[in-house]
Design a protein around this motif. Structure first.
Motif, PDB file in Angstrom:
ATOM      1  N   THR A  71       9.955 -39.318 105.687  1.00 13.86           N
ATOM      2  CA  THR A  71       8.995 -40.150 106.165  1.00 13.86           C
ATOM      3  C   THR A  71       8.525 -41.470 105.714  1.00 13.86           C
ATOM      4  OG1 THR A  71       7.665 -38.003 106.500  1.00 13.86           O
ATOM      5  CG2 THR A  71       6.123 -39.924 106.767  1.00 13.86           C
ATOM      6  N   LEU A  72       8.707 -41.479 104.325  1.00 15.17           N
ATOM      7  CA  LEU A  72       8.523 -42.949 103.642  1.00 15.17           C
ATOM      8  C   LEU A  72       9.817 -43.593 104.085  1.00 15.17           C
ATOM      9  CD1 LEU A  72       7.583 -44.654 101.554  1.00 15.17           C
ATOM     10  CD2 LEU A  72       8.612 -43.564  99.909  1.00 15.17           C
ATOM     11  N   THR A  73      10.914 -43.202 104.282  1.00 12.84           N
ATOM     12  CA  THR A  73      12.113 -43.936 104.630  1.00 12.84           C
ATOM     13  C   THR A  73      12.005 -44.358 105.953  1.00 12.84           C
ATOM     14  OG1 THR A  73      13.689 -42.947 103.092  1.00 12.84           O
ATOM     15  CG2 THR A  73      14.517 -44.158 105.157  1.00 12.84           C
ATOM     16  N   VAL A  74      11.454 -43.897 106.970  1.00 14.08           N
ATOM     17  CA  VAL A  74      11.239 -43.966 108.284  1.00 14.08           C
ATOM     18  C   VAL A  74      10.079 -45.232 108.325  1.00 14.08           C
ATOM     19  CG1 VAL A  74      10.125 -43.303 110.540  1.00 14.08           C
ATOM     20  CG2 VAL A  74      11.890 -41.990 109.418  1.00 14.08           C
ATOM     21  N   LEU A  75       9.022 -44.994 107.346  1.00 14.90           N
ATOM     22  CA  LEU A  75       7.915 -45.824 107.458  1.00 14.90           C
ATOM     23  C   LEU A  75       8.509 -47.349 106.783  1.00 14.90           C
ATOM     24  CD1 LEU A  75       4.881 -43.736 106.186  1.00 14.90           C
ATOM     25  CD2 LEU A  75       5.293 -44.826 108.643  1.00 14.90           C
ATOM     26  N   ARG A  76       9.399 -47.264 106.064  1.00 14.45           N
ATOM     27  CA  ARG A  76       9.669 -48.738 105.514  1.00 14.45           C
ATOM     28  C   ARG A  76      10.526 -49.367 106.547  1.00 14.45           C
ATOM     29  NH1 ARG A  76      11.367 -46.657  99.442  1.00 14.45           N
ATOM     30  NH2 ARG A  76       9.423 -47.013  98.526  1.00 14.45           N
ATOM     31  N   VAL A  77      11.578 -48.450 107.436  1.00 16.40           N
ATOM     32  CA  VAL A  77      12.377 -49.146 108.385  1.00 16.40           C
ATOM     33  C   VAL A  77      11.136 -49.670 109.555  1.00 16.40           C
ATOM     34  CG1 VAL A  77      13.596 -48.462 110.412  1.00 16.40           C
ATOM     35  CG2 VAL A  77      14.235 -47.622 108.321  1.00 16.40           C
ATOM     36  N   ASP A  78      10.169 -49.100 109.705  1.00 14.26           N
ATOM     37  CA  ASP A  78       9.026 -49.597 110.712  1.00 14.26           C
ATOM     38  C   ASP A  78       8.694 -50.713 110.103  1.00 14.26           C
ATOM     39  OD1 ASP A  78       9.703 -47.442 112.419  1.00 14.26           O
ATOM     40  OD2 ASP A  78       7.813 -46.096 111.795  1.00 14.26           O
ATOM     41  N   ILE A  79       8.123 -51.094 108.656  1.00 12.13           N
ATOM     42  CA  ILE A  79       7.772 -52.105 108.368  1.00 12.13           C
ATOM     43  C   ILE A  79       8.791 -53.410 108.261  1.00 12.13           C
ATOM     44  CG2 ILE A  79       7.082 -53.178 106.251  1.00 12.13           C
ATOM     45  CD1 ILE A  79       5.615 -50.268 105.375  1.00 12.13           C
ATOM     46  N   GLU A  80       9.868 -52.997 108.365  1.00 11.56           N
ATOM     47  CA  GLU A  80      10.932 -54.058 108.213  1.00 11.56           C
ATOM     48  C   GLU A  80      11.102 -54.609 109.690  1.00 11.56           C
ATOM     49  OE1 GLU A  80      13.277 -56.903 107.453  1.00 11.56           O
ATOM     50  OE2 GLU A  80      12.192 -55.682 106.018  1.00 11.56           O
ATOM     51  N   GLU A  81      11.003 -53.591 110.602  1.00 16.05           N
ATOM     52  CA  GLU A  81      11.117 -53.781 112.253  1.00 16.05           C
ATOM     53  C   GLU A  81       9.895 -54.767 112.422  1.00 16.05           C
ATOM     54  OE1 GLU A  81      11.624 -50.407 114.205  1.00 16.05           O
ATOM     55  OE2 GLU A  81      13.664 -50.039 113.754  1.00 16.05           O
ATOM     56  N   ALA A  82       8.760 -54.414 111.958  1.00 19.35           N
ATOM     57  CA  ALA A  82       7.471 -55.381 112.295  1.00 19.35           C
ATOM     58  C   ALA A  82       7.570 -56.581 111.539  1.00 19.35           C
ATOM     59  CB  ALA A  82       6.421 -54.469 111.725  1.00 19.35           C
ATOM     60  N   ARG A  83       8.094 -56.806 110.747  1.00 17.47           N
ATOM     61  CA  ARG A  83       8.176 -58.113 109.988  1.00 17.47           C
ATOM     62  C   ARG A  83       9.339 -58.861 110.559  1.00 17.47           C
ATOM     63  NH1 ARG A  83       8.743 -55.963 103.883  1.00 17.47           N
ATOM     64  NH2 ARG A  83       6.520 -55.977 103.303  1.00 17.47           N
ATOM     65  N   GLN A  84      10.406 -58.228 111.240  1.00 19.93           N
ATOM     66  CA  GLN A  84      11.329 -58.932 112.250  1.00 19.93           C
ATOM     67  C   GLN A  84      10.612 -59.400 113.315  1.00 19.93           C
ATOM     68  OE1 GLN A  84      14.779 -56.517 112.301  1.00 19.93           O
ATOM     69  NE2 GLN A  84      15.513 -56.652 110.373  1.00 19.93           N
ATOM     70  N   THR A  85       9.950 -58.689 113.996  1.00 17.51           N
ATOM     71  CA  THR A  85       9.089 -58.776 115.124  1.00 17.51           C
ATOM     72  C   THR A  85       8.294 -60.091 114.891  1.00 17.51           C
ATOM     73  OG1 THR A  85       9.252 -56.659 116.176  1.00 17.51           O
ATOM     74  CG2 THR A  85       7.681 -58.023 116.905  1.00 17.51           C
ATOM     75  N   LEU A  86       7.600 -60.048 113.819  1.00 20.17           N
ATOM     76  CA  LEU A  86       6.630 -61.397 113.437  1.00 20.17           C
ATOM     77  C   LEU A  86       7.535 -62.486 113.308  1.00 20.17           C
ATOM     78  CD1 LEU A  86       3.999 -62.338 112.492  1.00 20.17           C
ATOM     79  CD2 LEU A  86       4.536 -61.795 110.107  1.00 20.17           C
ATOM     80  N   VAL A  87       8.759 -62.805 112.865  1.00 18.51           N
ATOM     81  CA  VAL A  87       9.644 -63.521 112.847  1.00 18.51           C
ATOM     82  C   VAL A  87       9.797 -64.093 114.067  1.00 18.51           C
ATOM     83  CG1 VAL A  87      11.794 -64.415 111.766  1.00 18.51           C
ATOM     84  CG2 VAL A  87      10.333 -63.119 110.430  1.00 18.51           C
ATOM     85  N   LYS A  88      10.364 -63.114 114.969  1.00 17.65           N
ATOM     86  CA  LYS A  88      10.812 -63.679 116.299  1.00 17.65           C
ATOM     87  C   LYS A  88       9.700 -64.464 117.031  1.00 17.65           C
ATOM     88  CE  LYS A  88      14.400 -60.401 116.770  1.00 17.65           C
ATOM     89  NZ  LYS A  88      14.809 -59.014 117.459  1.00 17.65           N
ATOM     90  N   LEU A  89       8.488 -63.611 116.784  1.00 15.44           N
ATOM     91  CA  LEU A  89       7.297 -64.368 117.560  1.00 15.44           C
ATOM     92  C   LEU A  89       6.923 -65.531 117.154  1.00 15.44           C
ATOM     93  CD1 LEU A  89       4.728 -61.398 117.370  1.00 15.44           C
ATOM     94  CD2 LEU A  89       5.514 -62.464 119.605  1.00 15.44           C
ATOM     95  N   GLU A  90       7.037 -65.834 115.718  1.00 12.83           N
ATOM     96  CA  GLU A  90       6.914 -67.369 115.357  1.00 12.83           C
ATOM     97  C   GLU A  90       7.890 -68.127 115.860  1.00 12.83           C
ATOM     98  OE1 GLU A  90       7.072 -66.581 110.902  1.00 12.83           O
ATOM     99  OE2 GLU A  90       4.740 -65.867 110.819  1.00 12.83           O
ATOM    100  N   GLU A  91       9.151 -67.859 115.883  1.00 11.36           N
ATOM    101  CA  GLU A  91      10.200 -68.659 116.386  1.00 11.36           C
ATOM    102  C   GLU A  91       9.899 -69.023 117.794  1.00 11.36           C
ATOM    103  OE1 GLU A  91      13.743 -66.523 115.716  1.00 11.36           O
ATOM    104  OE2 GLU A  91      13.729 -66.911 113.538  1.00 11.36           O
ATOM    105  N   THR A  92       9.449 -68.103 118.702  1.00  9.21           N
ATOM    106  CA  THR A  92       9.489 -68.215 120.058  1.00  9.21           C
ATOM    107  C   THR A  92       7.829 -68.973 120.662  1.00  9.21           C
ATOM    108  OG1 THR A  92       8.423 -65.852 120.278  1.00  9.21           O
ATOM    109  CG2 THR A  92      10.857 -66.336 120.649  1.00  9.21           C
ATOM    110  N   THR A  93       6.999 -69.281 119.419  1.00  9.81           N
ATOM    111  CA  THR A  93       5.625 -69.936 120.039  1.00  9.81           C
ATOM    112  C   THR A  93       5.722 -71.390 120.017  1.00  9.81           C
ATOM    113  OG1 THR A  93       4.818 -69.573 117.718  1.00  9.81           O
ATOM    114  CG2 THR A  93       4.494 -67.801 119.434  1.00  9.81           C
TER     115      THR A  93
END
Length: 164
Positions: free
Chosen positions: A103-125
């Motif tokens: 569960t902890l591993t899955v949550l860490r993957v989710d956090i990393e995906e959220a960080r990548q999404t944030l970076v993409k949002l910053e790039e596209t605005t």
């Protein structure tokens, strides 16, 4: 209150970090509660076994001269029960810990995906920001995007939005 992209990023990162810390703390608390529960069960079982063993020893003292086989068999069965119970408890605890780690591993993957999404949002605005200053709302554009901007916010051109 004005929010810049870096403020939003910082808040989002703090929020992610707080959520990660909260998840880890929750997992640690749950494991602690589980350990305490197992300790209580083991202590109750030990008390029961001690009481049963004490009663059995009293009977064996009376029967020892006539039947030495009964005490030997009981000892073997008791040992097998303790070993089997210990094995089952350990196996169950191990499985629970493995599930928590997964569960902890899955949550860490989710956090990393959220960080990548944030970076993409910053790039596209394109550095376009929404700000509210003294109750008025502005769309702040990248520097140099308008020749004669009607408003500026922080030295960057801005468009005022209606208050409706």
């Amino acid at each position: 209150m004005t929010s810049t992209r870096s403020d939003l990023t910082a808040r989002f990162q703090r929020r992610l970090e707080n959520e990660r810390v909260e998840i880890e703390a929750t997992a640690a608390r749950e494991l602690k509660v589980l350990g305490e529960s197992l300790r209580g069960v083991a202590q109750n079982a030990l008390n029961t076994i001690e009481a049963d063993t004490a009663a059995w020893i009293e009977r064996v003292r009376r029967m020892f001269l006539r039947a030495w086989l009964w005490p030997l068999m009981f000892g073997l069965m008791l040992s097998a029960g303790i070993c089997g119970g210990s094995w089952a408890g350990t196996r169950w605890l191990w499985t629970t810990i493995e599930q928590q780690v997964e569960t902890l591993t899955v949550l860490r993957v989710d956090i990393e995906e959220a960080r990548q999404t944030l970076v993409k949002l910053e790039e596209t605005t394109w550095r376009v920001e929404l700000r509210e200053i003294d109750g008025e709302r502005f769309v702040v554009l990248p520097a140099g995007s308008l020749e004669r901007p009607p408003w500026t916010v922080g030295g960057r051109p801005a468009l005022k939005l209606s208050s409706e």
